[in-house]
Design a protein around this motif. Structure first.
Motif, mmCIF file in Angstrom:
data_model
loop_
_atom_site.group_PDB
_atom_site.id
_atom_site.type_symbol
_atom_site.label_atom_id
_atom_site.label_comp_id
_atom_site.label_asym_id
_atom_site.label_seq_id
_atom_site.Cartn_x
_atom_site.Cartn_y
_atom_site.Cartn_z
ATOM 1 N N ASN A 1 -9.161 1.777 6.087
ATOM 2 C CA ASN A 1 -9.570 0.792 5.083
ATOM 3 C C ASN A 1 -10.939 1.181 4.531
ATOM 4 N N ARG B 1 -1.212 -0.691 6.699
ATOM 5 C CA ARG B 1 -1.085 -2.142 6.568
ATOM 6 C C ARG B 1 -1.930 -2.819 7.632
ATOM 7 N N GLN C 1 -3.902 3.732 1.449
ATOM 8 C CA GLN C 1 -2.490 3.984 1.168
ATOM 9 C C GLN C 1 -1.714 4.157 2.474
ATOM 10 N N THR D 1 0.818 -1.226 0.000
ATOM 11 C CA THR D 1 0.000 0.000 0.000
ATOM 12 C C THR D 1 0.845 1.266 0.000
#
Length: 865
Positions: A569, A593, A590, A15
């Motif tokens: 997310n 994680r 972006q 990402t």
């Protein structure tokens, strides 16, 4: 041979994007430079600020804040309604380098103060609607040096209508033939609060404060009323002058003095109209009158007038002051102790605060305090909090100095804490900039967007609502809180004001949709983007959104945590799989994680449940003032290629789906989300066990009236616990969204074999039986008081039971019976649909009881004919 479980492929974690390392003021300045002439902040009256105007105005706010001590890292509280000056003020705090700390006026004062005190806030930004509440926080938040009314002058802390209202009130009271009622005691004949002995004890207490100045001194009593205290002072031989705005009281006390051949002067006048006196006074007394003053500015005027008519050796006695911390009499003027140091700064040697002791006075009066100001100079440095307003802001020099660095903290949002204390999450400008860059780029937010700002400033969705759309050159449409509480009016704005962007928890939009179901559109909606987050998104909701606002409306379900900067997310809702139990959690944004790990911190295979962790640039910096909690929740990233980075332990359970989306499976601990608010059950439980008569408690969630709600169970002592009083005391500590819908007393809490509270058993106790459907025999409905019910009444009673459950009585308060804004909307929709009435959600808040709502529904039915 069994295939090895498949681990998530590396590209699910790929990402990384170029990092946008800028501060929020930098992003807004860039938007103003490019889109200066476009609208930035909108209201029902039109454009409040263009982008260039907002940039200039926020610089002026920053200049004012710098002048009162706000600088890099300084915490500034925000206690405001939704209006343009609040948004301007937040931006001003950031431009000055400060950290803004939003609190919600619906929270109890104790919770507001805890957040501001924990952050050591120096300034508190309020508005006309919250100025008085902000002033009352002075004792609870010792760090405060300034309170600023951002949309009014310093006189906004006062109620200008109170003086005229007081005259009418006391003329009516003083006309009562009963001496004690005429003095303001026991005004409700059927519920005498004070005995004669207690009233006389109060009188003698105040007389003793005056007598401390010496026998026979000259006394001026402001607010003498019918003379409860004045008569005793006259009888004791004091040279007495009384002033009162009530002509009825003055006439009565004058007649009494003449009848008893007492030399005294009684005249009509306000406290600020003392006029010239040939001879100064030894004592000026204000007893049980300050609470009727308009506010702090008027009080300062009166104190100055009192000093003018006092001897240089005289004393000003203000008796019976209401302490805001007591929680008593919220409708009256309550004065924090710290305010007196400021008031005593000119012409007095200081303020002596006299706390009451002993048992002669009733509890209500015992909790009040007295103040004595001795005339004379003082060489002490007074603690003088500044009360300022918009004129002082506008007179400031705009701040043109350096702004915050990307790594600096931008804000602190407080969330529910498992220890019973809220915890503050500190987030940097860098993390906010990363969020804004992702949303605006990924979802095409631009100058054509107008967002309807519906979330609380203290809810982290507001971060994007303010800074995200403005950074894209778009505009924000603001509605006052009173309008936001009326879903019908919110719907009208959505349908007619060119709103393109909605962002809220699912429940907030559900209230609007439910309350207006079956209603004609009334306009051409422009809505093209709906963000839903903070709680489970019902599978049925996206279809209804598109049905109301157009098939092209994009519905996005988002997730994350306050500790991961609002969202990290997203899942764009397209075709729904009928087998889905809920909308998927989605994919990470972006520079974020997501990891699903087992107890050894090893990755879980696709489809296997595990503990959810978040890493990346989205993470908050820390919990304010709690390094131990920060270390426990923000752990070192175990990945070898991420050395030195952190993971946030969310406390959630999740699993990877085969398509690369995450599915949320619930909480590991006792943290839940109710209507989008994150709540630690432990905080609610801690508030319960602090209450008198409660020995133990546990809190669970259950579905009530179709919605998830809090249910509390408690074990009482030998004496029964009054539920109404228990609820009232809880409301002093807990915000409304944390109040249990049900309180149930048990002889003991059930436990499991290992000795822990059996929450599964409690959840079973909390579960309601199925709602009664229309057509159920009348004996199962709440019983009407008299007369045969018509169809409207039957419909209203059925709806009452359906949303509140069969245990809800007919004579109670809708909200005490477990209702909330969402169930109110559902109740109104059911009644209007089945009975063809014009009931409104506002009616539920105003009328509360079943019988009153039946009457209103009948009137609405008649109006539609």
């Amino acid at each position: 041979m069994v295939d090895a479980p498949e681990l998530p492929p590396p590209d699910w974690f790929a990402t990384d994007r170029p990092i946008v390392s800028r501060s929020v003021p930098d992003l807004l300045a860039a938007a103003a430079a490019t889109h200066g002439g476009r609208p930035a902040l909108m209201t029902a009256d039109g454009v409040a600020y263009r982008h260039d105007e907002l940039a200039a105005a926020s610089a002026t706010t920053a200049g004012f804040l710098r002048s009162v001590g706000v600088g890099p890292g300084t915490a500034v509280g925000l206690l405001c309604d939704h209006h343009p000056e609040a948004v301007r003020s937040v931006i001003g705090v950031l431009r000055a380098g400060g950290v803004y700390v939003p609190v919600d006026g619906r929270w109890p004062a104790e919770r507001i103060a805890a957040a501001l005190h924990q952050m050591n806030c120096r300034s508190l930004l309020a508005d006309r609607s919250t100025a008085r509440a902000a002033y009352e926080l002075l004792d609870r938040v010792p760090s405060l040096t300034s309170i600023v009314c951002v949309d009014g002058g310093s006189d906004a802390f006062d109620d200008p209508d109170r003086l005229t209202m007081t005259v009418g009130l006391w003329n009516a009271i003083a006309a009562d033939p009963d001496e004690y009622r005429g003095a303001g005691f026991n005004l409700r004949p059927k519920s005498a609060t004070f005995t004669e002995a207690e009233i006389l004890a109060y009188r003698d207490h105040v007389v003793a404060l005056v007598a401390a100045a010496g026998d026979g001194c000259r006394v001026l009593e402001i607010g003498c009323g019918n003379g409860l205290i004045g008569k005793a002072l006259m009888a004791a031989g004091f040279d007495y002058v009384g002033v009162d705005p009530s002509s009825v009281a003055v006439a009565g006390l004058t007649a009494w003095a003449a009848e008893h051949d007492v030399k005294a002067t009684i005249r009509t006048g306000y406290a600020h109209e003392l006029g010239p006196d040939d001879e100064p006074f030894d004592v000026v007394l204000v007893a049980s009158a300050a609470q009727f003053f308009p506010g702090p500015r008027y009080l300062a005027t009166v104190v100055g007038e009192c000093r003018r008519v006092l001897r240089d050796t005289g004393r000003l006695v203000i008796a019976d002051v209401i302490d805001p911390i007591s929680g008593d009499n919220p409708d009256l003027f309550r004065i924090p102790v710290r305010a007196w140091e400021s008031l005593a700064g000119d012409g007095f040697a200081g303020a002596e605060i006299l706390r009451r002791s002993g048992d002669r006075l009733p509890d209500l009066l015992q909790r009040r305090y007295d103040v004595v100001l001795a005339a004379g100079g003082s060489d002490r440095a007074a603690d003088r909090p500044v009360l300022a307003g918009r004129p002082q802001i506008e007179a400031s020099t705009p701040w043109s100095g350096p702004g915050p660095a990307p790594a600096d903290a931008a804000y602190c949002i407080f969330t529910s804490g498992s220890t019973g204390q809220p915890k503050g999450v500190l987030v940097t400008h860098h993390a906010v900039a990363n969020l804004i860059d992702w949303v605006n780029r990924e979802f095409g937010v631009d100058v054509g967007d107008r967002l309807l700002f519906v979330t609380s400033f203290a809810f982290d969705l507001s971060i994007y609502d303010m800074f995200g759309v403005l950074s894209g050159g778009g505009s924000i449409h603001l509605l006052p809180d009173a309008v936001l509480a009326e879903p019908e009016r919110v719907y009208d704005v959505l349908m007619s004001e060119g709103i393109t962007f909605w962002d809220s928890a699912p429940a907030a939009l559900s209230v609007v949709l439910t309350a207006t179901r079956g209603r004609a559109p009334g306009g051409r909606p422009a809505l093209r983007r709906v963000f839903l987050s903070g709680d489970w998104v019902p599978v049925s909701m996206p279809a209804e959104i598109r049905d109301r606002f157009g098939a092209a409306t994009t519905v996005v379900a988002l997730g994350g945590a306050t500790e991961a900067t609002v969202w990290s997310n997203a899942f764009v809702v397209g075709e729904l799989d009928p087998s889905w139990p809920s909308i998927p959690y989605g994919r990470p944004m972006q520079n974020a994680r997501y990891h699903v790990l087992d107890e050894r911190w090893d990755p879980c295979p696709v489809g296997a449940p595990g503990d959810l962790y978040i890493g990346g640039e989205c993470l908050a910096s820390a919990y304010a003032g709690d390094p131990a909690l920060t270390a426990a929740k923000f752990i070192p990233d175990p990945s070898p290629d991420r050395a030195g980075q952190r993971l946030y332990r969310t406390g959630d359970r999740a699993r990877w789906l085969a398509d690369g989306n995450l599915e949320f499976l619930g909480r590991l601990d006792d943290q839940v989300k109710i209507r989008g608010y994150r709540i630690e059950l432990g905080e609610v439980q801690a508030a319960l066990v602090r209450q008198p008569g409660v020995l133990d408690a546990a809190v669970v969630t259950a579905v009530i009236g179709g919605d998830r709600a809090l249910c509390a169970f408690y074990v009482g002592g030998a004496d029964p616990v009054d539920e109404a009083r228990l609820r009232s005391r809880l409301a002093e500590t807990l915000p409304s969204y944390m109040m249990p819908a049900r309180l149930t007393a048990l002889p003991a809490l059930p436990v499991t074999a290992n000795g822990k509270v059996d929450r599964a058993a409690l959840a079973g106790l909390a579960a309601r039986p199925p709602a009664i459907a229309p057509g159920t025999p009348r004996q199962d409905r709440p019983v009407p008081v008299e007369g045969d019910p018509d169809e409207v009444e039957l419909t209203v009673r059925d709806a009452w039971v359906e949303v509140l459950g069969p245990g809800a009585g007919a004579g109670g308060d809708f909200f005490l019976a477990g209702g909330d804004s969402l169930t109110a909307a559902r109740f109104v929709a059911l009644v209007n649909e089945d009975a063809g009435t014009a009931l409104k959600v506002r009616d539920v808040f105003d009328l509360l009881t079943l019988d009153a709502l039946i009457t209103r529904a009948r009137a609405g039915e008649a109006a539609l004919r």
